[in-house]
Design an enzyme around this catalytic site. Structure first.
Site, PDB file in Angstrom:
ATOM      1  N   SER A  38       0.858  -1.202   0.000  1.00 55.67           N
ATOM      2  CA  SER A  38       0.000   0.000   0.000  1.00 55.67           C
ATOM      3  C   SER A  38       0.881   1.235   0.000  1.00 55.67           C
ATOM      4  CB  SER A  38      -0.862   0.022   1.254  1.00 55.67           C
ATOM      5  OG  SER A  38      -0.123   0.516   2.357  1.00 55.67           O
ATOM      6  N   ASP A  39       0.305   2.391  -0.218  1.00 57.45           N
ATOM      7  CA  ASP A  39       1.033   3.629   0.038  1.00 57.45           C
ATOM      8  C   ASP A  39       0.871   3.955   1.530  1.00 57.45           C
ATOM      9  OD1 ASP A  39       2.588   5.831  -0.254  1.00 57.45           O
ATOM     10  OD2 ASP A  39       1.571   6.623  -2.014  1.00 57.45           O
ATOM     11  N   PHE A  40       1.599   4.942   1.969  1.00 61.59           N
ATOM     12  CA  PHE A  40       1.751   5.315   3.377  1.00 61.59           C
ATOM     13  C   PHE A  40       0.396   5.540   4.067  1.00 61.59           C
ATOM     14  CE2 PHE A  40       3.302   7.767   6.897  1.00 61.59           C
ATOM     15  CZ  PHE A  40       4.665   7.555   6.977  1.00 61.59           C
ATOM     16  N   ALA A  54      -2.328   4.122   3.711  1.00 65.40           N
ATOM     17  CA  ALA A  54      -3.481   4.127   2.801  1.00 65.40           C
ATOM     18  C   ALA A  54      -4.588   3.161   3.235  1.00 65.40           C
ATOM     19  CB  ALA A  54      -3.038   3.807   1.375  1.00 65.40           C
TER      20      ALA A  54
END
Ligand code: BGC
Length: 714
Positions: free
Chosen positions: A260-262, A264
């Protein structure tokens, strides 16, 4: 290592921890419970952090060896940590930001740069980079233009493949790192260019423009894919089963790690698609997301979800196996330090070879927009002024990883290095502040003007500070500031021998200075060797060859891109047509544009045949001649337009380009093959195919070419 055996021995909690990524401070937090320190914010305890699978953001052999030891002491199965970081345009030695690399149109260069970054990063103890970022972008207001290679799917795809090759090599050899292509998908299409905002895209546009560069990375064997923050048609990517499971995994056959992104996963709550962290975990796992970056939904609720039958252990096992496989492939079970070495850091970081490559990359990325006889400057010039907020500043660009401004060469230093006998003077003129008014810096502008009047030549260094583009650095107005425009006007009024060098991480609207500045260069954020590269270019030691990878629009035109659809009322057809009342319709500079110290003549294209069958091919020929006095490299670009199809097709699409090196007077024939693949598109009913009929073919050194030849697909 028998990974299956290892997996069988792991508890559910251990599996969930393996699927979680945190920053080093949390791992080393000695607090036993979630009472104090960084762990508190995540609601987890040491029981979890001691078994975590991957870390983000640590750098340097010393730190990462320490962290690996710290972790291995505690991990019950001695599963090494995987270290990841954002190595976006170099690790310690920085080359230009990716938008600059895009402007080079040089995939070999991009590969070499990423290989250099990988080498430095391996010595620094890293295993994975969160790059390449291959999000297509059409809106110059978006701050993350700097991390992309621009608005064209063809160029982006070529760059994407090259970067993955550069980072990963053939098979993650010892001096390579794993790449993580991002941000899947269509992160760059955010509404209004506002970072993190929603994306609404039809499937055809998504697949034709936004998807190719990710797909190519997958085909190239990229080890990880990062899902994006944004919603795509209402669903955030980390919960988007259609995107991740259906397209990425099943359709494209991706069997690597999805991260995932930070934070997210947690942000699904503010997106309004999950009521709590438990729902976030369920949705993410159902979308086959393997690693949760910087939130803790999996470790906190995974076990409960399993007990309640909401998820299966097989889902966890699949994810953990993918993570273990990458650790095995990198050789971490045999050597958890994998190349981390203080001695190698000393030997490699900023070594001559790497600085040389960074300099060449900056040279190749620079785009000459205009030159009314000012350039090249004479090396024997007596007195030269370097003026502007970027004049004495190492413009390394955002996402600089371990690079520093102090280690970078400023324009001033670069010019001193080349014009050795000149009296090189400095004045600041203005700041970078986009809202600065000329009155606020009237004294500084007056001082700069006085200096300019006394000098034989002026290099004006303006544009955007490094932190004015990048993540969450959206701008509503992308014009040169009033103060900088006034500086250009005043300096040029007293010295016609002035070149304006524009530093930027996105296209800027240049209309305030375009007519005033007699010579203009786009220099992006050039990295560690910027100043030396600039001096080589300005004094004519090397030639310009960069081309714009994004349209440079007027203020207010964004989003603006060359490969748009035609309309029923094209521009130029009277009042009720495509136009602006207060701004020209055409951009200031088009995609693909860039000058050289020499001139090139490109002949009208000719075709090997006027008809092509579905299993056949056509060759387009042009003659390219260097008609100037110095050696030069021209980027010859092929564009196609499907004239009549079942759906409206872009007015032009780049389908190939070639960089051609020519001595003065030299001439070469350039040939492009067109096969059925270049003519395919997604039809309304979802088929990917070419349709019979007429096609226009354009060959030029810029995208706004008018002349074409035609052929028919029969
Ligand atoms: C960015 C990613 C980056 C990640 C880790 C996020 O905020 O969107 O591009 O890789 O942070 O640093």
């Amino acid at each position: 290592m028998d990974l299956q055996k290892l997996l069988n021995e792991m508890t559910v909690d251990e599996k969930l921890a393996q699927m979680t990524q945190l920053v080093p401070q949390i791992i080393t937090d000695k607090g036993e419970g979630a009472v104090t320190g960084p762990m508190r914010n995540f609601g987890i305890t040491r029981k979890v952090t001691s078994k975590i699978g991957t870390l983000l953001g640590g750098t340097g052999a010393e730190q990462l060896k320490f962290l690996q030891d710290f972790h291995m002491d505690e991990d019950p199965h001695k599963i090494p940590l995987l270290f990841m970081a954002d190595i976006i345009h170099g690790y310690r030695t920085l080359y230009p930001v990716p938008l600059g690399l895009g402007a080079s149109f040089d995939t070999e260069l991009a590969e070499q740069c990423c290989a250099m970054a990988a080498k430095e990063a391996v010595a620094g103890g890293l295993h994975v980079t969160f790059a390449p970022m291959v999000d297509l972008v059409r809106d110059a207001r978006w701050g993350r233009c700097m991390e992309t290679t621009g608005e064209d799917p063809y160029l982006n795809s070529k760059m994407s493949a090259a970067m993955v090759r550069g980072f990963q090599g053939e098979n993650l050899e010892k001096d390579k790192i794993a790449a993580c292509v991002k941000h899947f998908a269509a992160y760059g299409a955010c509404d209004g260019g506002r970072d993190y905002d929603a994306v609404e895209l039809g499937d055809r546009t998504l697949r034709e423009f936004y998807m190719p560069a990710y797909k190519v990375a997958v085909d190239e064997g990229v080890e990880l894919v990062m899902t994006s923050f944004n919603t795509l048609n209402g669903v955030p990517s980390s919960a988007n089963k259609y995107l991740v499971d259906d397209i990425l995994r099943k359709e494209w056959g991706f069997d690597g790690i999805v991260i995932s992104d930070f934070n997210a996963f947690y942000e699904m709550i503010s997106h309004g698609i999950a009521a709590n962290e438990k729902e976030c975990a369920k949705k993410a796992l159902d979308a086959t997301s393997d690693i949760e970056m910087m939130s803790t939904c999996y470790v906190k609720f995974g076990k409960q979800l399993l007990e309640e039958g909401e998820i299966t252990e097989k889902q966890l096992d699949d994810a953990v196996m993918r993570i273990l496989k990458l650790k095995e492939k990198l050789g971490l079970f045999d050597d958890p330090y994998r190349g981390a070495s203080v001695e190698e850091e000393k030997r490699l970081h900023l070594c001559k070879e790497h600085r040389d490559l960074a300099r060449v990359a900056a040279e190749k990325s620079a785009v000459l927009l205009k030159n009314d006889g000012v350039l090249p400057l004479d090396e024997n010039v007596k007195k030269i002024a370097v003026i502007g907020p970027a004049a004495d500043h190492g413009m390394i660009g955002g996402w600089f990883c371990c690079g520093t401004v102090a280690e970078a060469v400023s324009a001033l230093d670069g010019i001193k290095n080349v014009a050795k006998n000149a009296d090189v003077k400095l004045a600041f003129g203005s700041t970078f502040d986009p809202n600065e008014k000329p009155e606020a810096v009237a004294d500084r502008i007056a001082e700069a003007k006085k200096l300019a009047a006394e000098c034989d030549a002026v290099v004006l260094c303006i544009g955007e500070e490094m932190d004015m583009s990048g993540e969450s650095h959206t701008r509503a107005r992308i014009s040169i500031s009033d103060a900088q425009a006034e500086l250009v006007k005043e300096v040029c009024s007293v010295n016609k021998n002035t070149v304006t060098v524009i530093y930027c991480g996105r296209p800027l609207a240049l209309e305030k200075i375009n007519d005033i500045s007699p010579a203009t260069v786009i220099f992006w954020h050039p990295g560690t060797e910027g100043g030396n590269a600039l001096a080589n270019l300005l004094f004519g030691r090397v030639n310009f060859q960069g081309k714009l990878p994004m349209t440079f629009p007027y203020e207010g035109q964004s989003p603006y891109f060359y490969n748009h659809l035609p309309t029923g009322r094209p521009n130029g057809n009277g009042g009720y047509c495509l136009r602006y009342l207060d701004t020209p319709y055409e951009p200031v500079y088009p995609f693909g544009y860039g000058m050289s110290y020499t001139t090139f003549e490109i002949s009208s294209p000719t075709l090997s045949s006027n008809e092509m069958t579905e299993d056949g091919e056509i060759t387009v020929f042009v003659n390219v001649k260097n008609t100037g006095n110095v050696h030069g490299i021209e980027t010859v670009q092929l564009y196609i337009n499907d004239v009549t199809a079942s759906v409206s097709r872009p007015v032009k699409e780049m389908k190939g380009y070639q960089k051609v090196a020519l001595a003065p007077g030299e001439e070469k024939t350039v040939a492009f093959k067109i096969t059925l693949d270049a003519l395919k598109f997604h039809t309304f009913s979802g088929e990917y195919k070419a349709e019979k009929g007429k096609f226009k073919v354009f060959v030029s050194n810029r995208s706004d070419v008018k002349e074409f030849v035609e052929f028919k697909l029969v």
